[in-house]
Enzyme design. Structure first.
Site, mmCIF file in Angstrom:
data_model
loop_
_atom_site.group_PDB
_atom_site.id
_atom_site.type_symbol
_atom_site.label_atom_id
_atom_site.label_comp_id
_atom_site.label_asym_id
_atom_site.label_seq_id
_atom_site.Cartn_x
_atom_site.Cartn_y
_atom_site.Cartn_z
ATOM 1 N N HIS A 284 3.313 10.812 6.569
ATOM 2 C CA HIS A 284 2.531 10.526 8.032
ATOM 3 C C HIS A 284 3.637 10.076 8.872
ATOM 4 C CE1 HIS A 284 -1.753 10.463 6.072
ATOM 5 N NE2 HIS A 284 -1.221 11.577 6.338
ATOM 6 N N THR B 55 -5.778 6.173 8.470
ATOM 7 C CA THR B 55 -6.656 6.359 7.082
ATOM 8 C C THR B 55 -6.371 5.098 6.297
ATOM 9 O OG1 THR B 55 -4.548 7.170 6.056
ATOM 10 C CG2 THR B 55 -5.900 8.698 7.013
ATOM 11 N N HIS C 297 0.682 -1.121 -0.038
ATOM 12 C CA HIS C 297 -0.009 -0.038 0.109
ATOM 13 C C HIS C 297 0.956 1.173 -0.003
ATOM 14 C CE1 HIS C 297 -3.301 -2.804 0.896
ATOM 15 N NE2 HIS C 297 -2.633 -3.177 1.964
ATOM 16 N N HIS D 223 1.876 8.964 1.120
ATOM 17 C CA HIS D 223 0.804 8.783 0.211
ATOM 18 C C HIS D 223 0.911 9.915 -0.814
ATOM 19 C CE1 HIS D 223 -1.475 6.876 3.273
ATOM 20 N NE2 HIS D 223 -0.826 7.571 4.365
ATOM 21 N N HIS E 163 5.232 7.226 6.519
ATOM 22 C CA HIS E 163 5.076 6.561 5.239
ATOM 23 C C HIS E 163 4.627 7.419 4.577
ATOM 24 C CE1 HIS E 163 1.448 6.149 7.832
ATOM 25 N NE2 HIS E 163 0.934 6.673 6.609
HETATM 26 ZN ZN LIG Z 1 -0.737 7.507 6.275
#
Ligand SMILES: [Zn+2]
Length: 248
Positions: A129, A198, A85, A112, A110
């Site tokens: 994040h 999230t 992910h 996004h 990590h």
């Molecule tokens: Zn995140």
């Protein structure tokens, strides 16, 4: 012939065990964000929760009683993980923040693309994040939005991106030391609100600190990430009247 049979059995048991603990989820298609809450009873907060993240940041209330976040990040070895992910950067213990009087230890960070949180309706190119945990298990995320800035590569990303694991499930241990502080902007004014993870299981009770200032990354750095993850962001969630506060 006995060895392969044993291996097959072991793998079978392992995958059944994995299926029992986490249902497969994705950012699009039949396992996409709108269905997360139905994929597994453990994910019910994803659809039932009223304090979900990310949200659009607007209408923040100035609260001068909020202190600046103290960042105590140190250099250390990291391990990068491609978890299917995102890229997760696992850090050694020792880095922490103090926010609202609570010490939260940095666990991992990590990325996004695009950013998950919007500010007055606008997404950034990416977000990092930084996930922290207090001694009594409270979680806090510091979100730093990253903005493409053609000729200004970020030094921390320059190090990390040289070792990006390209396939799901793979990891890379770096010998270079990395300090997550290199991902922070110079000005650290923030917005704060109460939200959730999230990603499934979308656990609530997470304290969010979204830094107001963005940090630049180069176009190449952005492309390197988007060549692995075309889109790995959850869409904006209803704020349900939650109060957003700004510290300055
Ligand atoms: Zn995140």
């Amino acid at each position: 012939m006995r060895f392969p049979v044993f291996v097959a059995l072991a793998l079978g048991v392992a995958s059944i065990a994995a299926a029992q603990t986490t249902a497969h989820w994705d950012y699009e298609g039949k396992n996409g964000p709108l269905r997360w809450g139905k994929l597994d009873p453990a994910y019910s907060a994803c659809s039932q929760g009223h304090e979900q993240s990310p949200i659009d940041i607007h209408g923040a209330h100035l609260n001068k009683a909020l202190q600046p976040i103290e960042f105590h990040y140190i250099s250390g070895p990291v391990t990068l993980e491609h978890n299917g992910h995102t890229i997760v950067v696992h850090v050694n213990p020792g880095s922490y923040i103090v926010a609202e009087g609570v010490r939260y230890d940095l666990v991992q960070y990590h990325f996004h693309h695009p950013s998950e949180e919007a500010v007055r309706g606008k997404l950034s190119d990416m977000v990092v994040h930084l996930l922290h945990k207090s001694a009594d298990g409270k979680q806090a995320v510091v979100a730093v939005r990253l903005k493409e800035n053609m000729d200004q590569p970020n030094a921390v990303l320059a190090t990390l991106w040289q070792h990006l694991p390209k396939t799901a499930g793979s990891t890379e241990k770096l010998t270079d030391f990395v300090n997550a502080g290199g991902l922070l902007p110079a000005e650290r004014a923030y917005w704060t609100y109460s939200g959730s993870l999230t990603v499934p299981p979308c656990t609530e009770g997470v304290r969010w600190f979204v830094l107001e200032e963005e940090v630049g990354l180069s176009r190449d750095q952005l492309r390197t990430f988007t060549s692995i993850f075309r889109m790995n962001s959850r869409s904006l969630q209803d704020a349900h009247g939650r109060r957003i506060e700004a510290n300055e």
